[in-house]
Design an enzyme around this catalytic site. Structure first.
Site, short mmCIF file in Angstrom:
data_model
loop_
_atom_site.label_atom_id
_atom_site.label_comp_id
_atom_site.label_asym_id
_atom_site.label_seq_id
_atom_site.Cartn_x
_atom_site.Cartn_y
_atom_site.Cartn_z
N CYS A 1 0.54 -1.50 0.28
CA CYS A 1 -0.17 0.09 0.16
C CYS A 1 0.67 1.43 -0.17
O CYS A 1 1.37 1.93 -0.95
CB CYS A 1 -0.93 0.15 1.25
N HIS B 1 -3.58 -5.21 0.43
CA HIS B 1 -3.17 -5.95 1.76
C HIS B 1 -3.28 -6.82 1.62
O HIS B 1 -3.85 -7.30 1.84
CB HIS B 1 -3.79 -4.81 2.60
N GLU C 1 -1.19 -9.41 3.12
CA GLU C 1 -1.41 -9.73 4.14
C GLU C 1 -2.83 -10.25 4.99
O GLU C 1 -2.81 -11.05 5.83
CB GLU C 1 -0.14 -9.03 5.52
N1 GLN Z 1 -1.31 6.46 3.29
C1 GLN Z 1 -2.08 6.40 1.99
C2 GLN Z 1 -3.33 6.46 1.05
O1 GLN Z 1 -3.79 6.56 2.32
C3 GLN Z 1 -1.58 4.71 2.14
C4 GLN Z 1 -2.54 3.82 2.94
C5 GLN Z 1 -2.08 2.71 3.55
O2 GLN Z 1 -1.03 2.47 3.03
N2 GLN Z 1 -3.05 1.58 4.34
O3 GLN Z 1 -3.42 6.41 0.18
#
Ligand code: GLN
Length: 560
Positions: free
Chosen positions: A383, A511, A513
């Protein structure tokens, strides 16, 4: 009709009710022929944990349907393989907003609305609605918090009342209690457990099974004493000793007769198959490899905020007979030059930059990514990890100086990561994120495709920002491969560097995971651990960037 199994806990929090619930679920699931639903009742008044600080509440887990739920759902999914749904996490916040909505709609016909009966009835209706929707064999219901808390009273009262509606033979109460050890004598003490069970009984719940959590296996004498003090048969007390590996818990429960007890209480025939599970446990006990992976983030002193990342590594390691050690790296320290990136990453075999929000530690993460790329250290970006890998590539390979995300610098000359125009109008906090499972089309021939071995994958998301489509072309022209895109090709879901350039440089906007299972690890984590095993002997070589026109350039820290 489903059998209901309640899991409560007393004395103190943090006893591992979530893993106990997940372990019981895994036993009941047998070969997968039994359908299990797991409901978590959380007392807090927030609607969901999405707005809570991970330092206070641990990781926010995201389900396929996009609901942000308690991290215990991670245990349920990893152990049992169920895929949770949003309404399986009942918080007091959700419960009371539902009641208040009904009140406003005039559904109570002039009555005074009270905790008893209205809130309690609403809880029971909620459970029964889930049961009717899914027709499971078992409804496992974990009551969050500790018996005696104000906020879980309505859930415990609903659990007490349920047998009146469905019959006592269809309900089992499992309670986790705690036996502290007196440091000076090394003795396990039963008094707090006695008080705890007395309190539970005063609420009208008579536990059928006790899981006595303690640092040591319950000595015979202590089991006998507890049994007589709380008036429960000795064989209904299961020793819940601390374990090094949480995946041993189902086996530990099984060996102490948990299944027989539940069969007896529920008047039910329960078969258990733990063959595959035990084989994986054997791998863990006899690893062939030992690797260290650095997790580089900003909540590194609270490991619970990265629970799923840790478990995804453990799950992958178990399948590859590899012991995965984790080195926690606080990227704020690298950013502040308290420690150099080389020093921080000395002797690590692989690097993860996990999800995150805000600007603290970001420049440190970008340094880490550059180091991983240039030194060919297997890297997985999750992410924020993908977004920062793209920024690093833009700055150092595409020559877009000061490229950034508008989350960090709204005035950057090169907004590589930005909120897309279609998302800019959403203002309500809870609703601005892209949440839940979305499809991505994988590109044939890429490393990511070969790991998933699928053309379309559904991974879960939790983010606001995206790789800006205006920069797709320049990134690709400079050798960054987009290995997976959203079906409309607007969103970059997976990136990688070609295999002749880097042994494993992969990142995803999702994600992955969140979909790892003990019995089925997440492909990108499997790929990372495998690359670390293979790469153990690799020396630090400069990175060769292959551009699509086949003219390769050698990039080293000196030439940039
Ligand atoms: N801060 C980033 C976004 O909002 C990544 C978010 C995250 O890693 N869950 O896009």
């Amino acid at each position: 009709m489903a059998k209901y199994i309640f899991i409560s806990g007393g004395v103190l929090s943090g006893l591992g009710k979530g893993t106990a619930t997940a372990s019981i679920g895994r036993l009941l699931k047998n070969n997968g022929d039994k359908k299990i639903i797991v409901v978590k009742c959380d007392g807090y008044l927030n609607v969901d944990p999405g707005t809570m600080n991970p330092i206070e509440h641990g990781e926010v887990f995201v389900l396929n349907d996009g609901t942000e739920v308690d991290m215990d759902f991670g245990h349920y999914e990893r152990f049992i393989g169920v895929e949770g749904e949003g309404d399986w996490n009942i918080t007091s916040g959700k419960l009371f907003s539902r009641l208040i909505d009904k009140e406003r709609e005039g559904k109570f016909l002039g009555k005074t609305i009270q905790i008893i009966p209205h809130a309690v009835d609403e809880v029971i209706e909620w459970w029964v609605d889930i049961e009717n929707k899914h027709n499971p064999d078992y409804m496992l219901i974990e009551i969050g918090g500790t018996v005696g808390d104000n906020e879980n009273f309505w859930f415990l009262e609903a659990a007490r009342r349920l047998p009146k509606r469905i019959g006592r033979k269809n309900v089992a109460y499992v309670h986790l209690t705690y036996l502290p050890m007196l440091y000076n004598t090394g003795e396990l003490k039963t008094k707090p457990a006695q008080r705890d069970i007395a309190l539970l009984r005063s609420l009208g719940i008579h536990p059928d099974v006790l899981i006595a959590r303690s640092h040591y296996n319950l000595p015979k004498r202590i089991r006998k004493k507890l049994s007589s003090m709380v008036d429960m048969k000795e064989d209904r007390i299961i020793s819940g000793v601390d374990v090094k590996n949480i995946y041993e818990i189902p086996v530990m429960f099984y060996e102490q007769g948990m299944v027989n007890i539940l069969s007896e209480i529920l008047n039910d025939e329960i078969n258990v198959n733990l063959e595959k599970w035990n084989n994986i446990l054997e791998n863990i006990k006899h690893p062939d490899n030992d690797i260290t992976i650095a997790i580089c983030g900003k909540y590194t002193d609270l490991h619970d905020s990265y629970a799923s990342v840790i478990e995804a590594l453990n799950n992958a390691g178990a399948h590859l007979k590899t012991n995965v050690n984790i080195k926690w790296i606080e990227t704020t320290d690298i950013e502040n030059n308290t420690i150099s990136v080389e020093e921080s990453l000395k002797n690590v075999d692989g690097i993860i930059v996990p999800g995150g929000f805000g600007s603290r530690g970001v420049e440190g993460k970008i340094k880490v990514i550059r180091y991983a790329r240039e030194n060919k250290i297997p890297f997985l970006g999750l992410c924020y990890g993908l977004q920062l890998a793209v920024i690093e590539y833009a700055r150092n390979i595409c020559n877009l100086k000061d490229a950034n995300s508008t989350e960090i610098n709204p005035n950057t000359p090169y907004p590589l990561i930005d909120i897309l125009p279609e998302q800019k109008n959403v203002v309500n906090k809870g609703g601005t994120m892209r949440l839940g499972a979305y499809p991505a089309n994988l590109v044939m021939g890429t490393l990511v495709h070969s790991l998933y071995n699928k053309d379309v994958v559904y991974e879960r998301h939790r983010h606001r920002y995206e790789v800006n489509p205006e920069y797709h072309e320049i990134l690709q022209k400079n050798g960054l491969m987009f290995s997976g895109m959203s079906p409309d090709k607007r969103l970059v879901e997976f990136i990688e560097l070609p295999r002749n350039v880097h042994p494993y440089f992969v990142a995803t906007q999702a994600h992955p995971e969140l979909k790892s299972r003990f019995e089925r690890p997440a492909p990108l984590f499997y790929g990372l651990v495998r690359a670390c095993i293979k790469n153990e002997t690799t020396s630090n070589k400069p990175t060769e960037i292959i551009r699509p026109n086949n003219k390769s350039i050698i990039v080293s820290s000196q030439t940039q």
